[in-house]
Design a protein around this motif. Structure first.
Motif, PDB file in Angstrom:
ATOM      1  N   GLU A 151       0.845  -1.171  -0.033  1.00 46.97           N
ATOM      2  CA  GLU A 151       0.192   0.048  -0.058  1.00 46.97           C
ATOM      3  C   GLU A 151       1.151   1.345  -0.131  1.00 46.97           C
ATOM      4  OE1 GLU A 151      -3.040   0.318  -0.591  1.00 46.97           O
ATOM      5  OE2 GLU A 151      -3.255  -1.948  -0.664  1.00 46.97           O
ATOM      6  N   ASP A 152       1.722   1.113   0.665  1.00 46.03           N
ATOM      7  CA  ASP A 152       2.875   2.613   1.033  1.00 46.03           C
ATOM      8  C   ASP A 152       3.533   2.573  -0.685  1.00 46.03           C
ATOM      9  OD1 ASP A 152       2.226   2.571   3.370  1.00 46.03           O
ATOM     10  OD2 ASP A 152       3.991   1.617   4.132  1.00 46.03           O
ATOM     11  N   ALA A 153       3.699   1.492  -1.277  1.00 46.62           N
ATOM     12  CA  ALA A 153       4.358   1.465  -2.536  1.00 46.62           C
ATOM     13  C   ALA A 153       3.389   2.235  -3.578  1.00 46.62           C
ATOM     14  CB  ALA A 153       5.045   0.252  -3.213  1.00 46.62           C
ATOM     15  N   PHE A 154       2.233   1.712  -3.361  1.00 47.61           N
ATOM     16  CA  PHE A 154       1.081   2.272  -4.561  1.00 47.61           C
ATOM     17  C   PHE A 154       0.842   3.677  -4.066  1.00 47.61           C
ATOM     18  CE2 PHE A 154      -3.205   3.279  -5.641  1.00 47.61           C
ATOM     19  CZ  PHE A 154      -3.348   2.519  -6.866  1.00 47.61           C
ATOM     20  N   ALA A 155       0.823   4.138  -2.793  1.00 48.22           N
ATOM     21  CA  ALA A 155       0.610   5.406  -2.545  1.00 48.22           C
ATOM     22  C   ALA A 155       1.582   6.341  -3.203  1.00 48.22           C
ATOM     23  CB  ALA A 155       0.522   5.520  -1.038  1.00 48.22           C
ATOM     24  N   THR A 156       2.970   5.917  -3.096  1.00 47.94           N
ATOM     25  CA  THR A 156       4.153   6.864  -3.541  1.00 47.94           C
ATOM     26  C   THR A 156       3.874   6.758  -4.943  1.00 47.94           C
ATOM     27  OG1 THR A 156       5.405   5.800  -1.618  1.00 47.94           O
ATOM     28  CG2 THR A 156       6.396   6.615  -3.460  1.00 47.94           C
ATOM     29  N   ALA A 157       3.562   5.575  -5.738  1.00 50.37           N
ATOM     30  CA  ALA A 157       3.462   5.454  -7.105  1.00 50.37           C
ATOM     31  C   ALA A 157       2.602   6.386  -7.474  1.00 50.37           C
ATOM     32  CB  ALA A 157       3.295   4.140  -7.662  1.00 50.37           C
ATOM     33  N   TRP A 158       1.380   6.630  -7.013  1.00 49.96           N
ATOM     34  CA  TRP A 158       0.139   7.463  -7.299  1.00 49.96           C
ATOM     35  C   TRP A 158       0.645   9.018  -7.225  1.00 49.96           C
ATOM     36  CZ3 TRP A 158      -4.704   6.089  -8.755  1.00 49.96           C
ATOM     37  CH2 TRP A 158      -5.623   6.999  -8.749  1.00 49.96           C
TER      38      TRP A 158
END
Length: 437
Positions: free
Chosen positions: A235-242
């Motif tokens: 989830e942290d990786a997805f938020a950063t990519a977003w």
């Protein structure tokens, strides 16, 4: 002599009496011991019989428990039992057909039986391996690929033999016999090891996320592989990519923000164009903010026709920041609040104290000039009024809130007047200091 004989006889008689007394005592003791032994024997017999009855009852209870457990297992695993019966009915003809096909092709009966068992056994070995992997939560793809590969090979042998010796449709039936058992076992495994509802929803959400946001997910995968293993959660990786792609928190994009701002602008234009009075505009705004159906503005606005003119004048007077009756705003800082002042979240319509009573107007109809709102004051007029009003105020009482309440103006204009008055006082103080020196 006679005396001695008499003494001897007496002594003899006493001894016999003692012996008879001792015999009676011994017999009584033996009788008591026998009675106690019989009593203990009877008690032991009763205990043994009670233990035997308890053991029988326990055996019956254990048998009933085992029977209930077997019935419960049969009820809980009824699908497994039926699946096993159906599978046996499919496996036996499939294996027999393969043995006949291989023996007809010229192989020895033992060799044909071993090869047929190899094909079917390989499929079922891989099937049970997949079941164990599913119970342990490990991947089952390779096991199932091996299962269906062996089953397809066995089905091919049965189809070749059946279509050549019995006809096409019997060849298809024999081929399906090899595939049917595997298919039934796959259905059983899917029902027994199917994920829970929450797990299915989580898997569906992850799949839809990868489909809808492919670029963001690819960037998130690269971020996770760039970081040490296990240090960057998904989830942290997805938020950063977003944020890398859209510059905002997950769920918002520049296009969505632009669409919302454009919609709000269009809504404002519609309300300002369609509404006839200020009360209608406020009603339309409230309806749109509360997610109510589209309001019908105009003559059907819920303000009586006789009060629309007075309501519009009230709304216009309250919406003007520099006119009496303006809605008070919150102080811009704690220093701007008067001593003992508390914030009222209800925001009364006027800025007068709650305990003060408004002056009653004289009876009778007001003239048209009296009903007309006063003209707006200019900046110079406001500054002159503020200077005259705060001439005797100390520096610590000179705040924007006090000026706003006294002059009934907007907070922004009150802050500007406060800054101007403080600057004027500081300049006057600097001029006074050299003259005093």
């Amino acid at each position: 002599m006679n005396e001695h004989m008499a003494f001897w006889h007496e002594q003899r008689r006493q001894d016999r009496l003692s012996e008879r007394e001792q015999d009676r005592v011994d017999r009584a003791e033996r009788a008591a011991q026998q009675r106690e032994a019989r009593r203990l024997e009877r008690e032991q017999d009763r205990d043994d019989r009670a233990a035997a009855r308890a053991e029988k009852r326990q055996d019956r209870a254990d048998r009933r428990t085992r029977q209930r457990e077997r019935r419960a297992w049969a009820v809980d695993n009824g699908a497994l039992i039926c699946t096993a019966i159906v599978m046996a009915c499919a496996i036996v003809p499939a294996v027999a057909s393969q043995v006949i096909a291989l023996s007809t092709a010229g192989l020895a009966l033992l060799l044909a039986a071993l090869l047929a068992v190899m094909l079917e056994g390989g499929a079922w070995a891989a099937t049970f391996g997949a079941a164990k992997a599913a119970r342990q939560g490990r991947p089952t793809g390779r096991y199932r690929a091996a299962t269906w590969g062996c089953a397809a090979l066995a089905a091919g042998v049965n189809f070749w033999h059946g279509s050549r010796d019995y006809g096409l449709w019997l060849g298809v039936v024999l081929a399906l016999a090899s595939l049917f058992a595997v298919a039934m076992w796959e259905l059983h495994l899917h029902g027994a090891h199917a994920p829970a509802g929450e797990e299915r929803e989580r898997t569906r959400h992850a799949r839809q996320r990868r489909w809808h946001h492919r670029k963001v997910c690819r960037t998130a995968d690269r971020l996770m592989t760039a970081a040490p293993y296990g240090t960057l959660p998904t989830e942290d990786a997805f938020a950063t990519a977003w944020r890398v792609h859209h510059g905002t928190a997950p769920g918002l994009t520049p296009d969505l923000l632009g669409a919302r701002l454009s919609a709000e602008s269009r809504l404002g234009q519609v309300v300002e164009t369609a509404a006839d009075t200020g009360a209608q505009r406020i009603t339309a705004r409230l309806w749109s903010a509360d997610w109510q159906p589209i309001p019908i503005v105009g003559p059907t606005c819920p303000v009586p026709a006789g009060q629309q003119h007075r309501a519009s004048m009230t709304v216009e007077r309250e919406s003007a920041p520099d006119r009496p009756g303006s809605i008070p705003a919150l102080p811009d800082s704690p220093a701007d609040r008067l001593p003992g002042m508390t914030l009222d979240l209800a925001l009364p319509r006027s800025s007068r104290p709650l305990g003060a009573r408004a002056p009653r107007r004289p009876p009778g109809r007001l003239s048209r000039s009296s009903r007309r709102p006063p003209a707006p004051r200019t900046e110079d007029e406001l500054f002159a009024q503020a200077r005259a009003l705060t001439a005797d105020w100390p520096d610590d009482a000179l705040s924007a809130e006090a000026i706003r309440k006294a002059l009934r103006i907007a907070p922004s204009r009150a802050r500007a007047l406060r800054d101007a008055l403080k600057a004027e006082r500081e300049a006057a103080a600097r001029l006074v200091e050299p003259s005093a020196a």
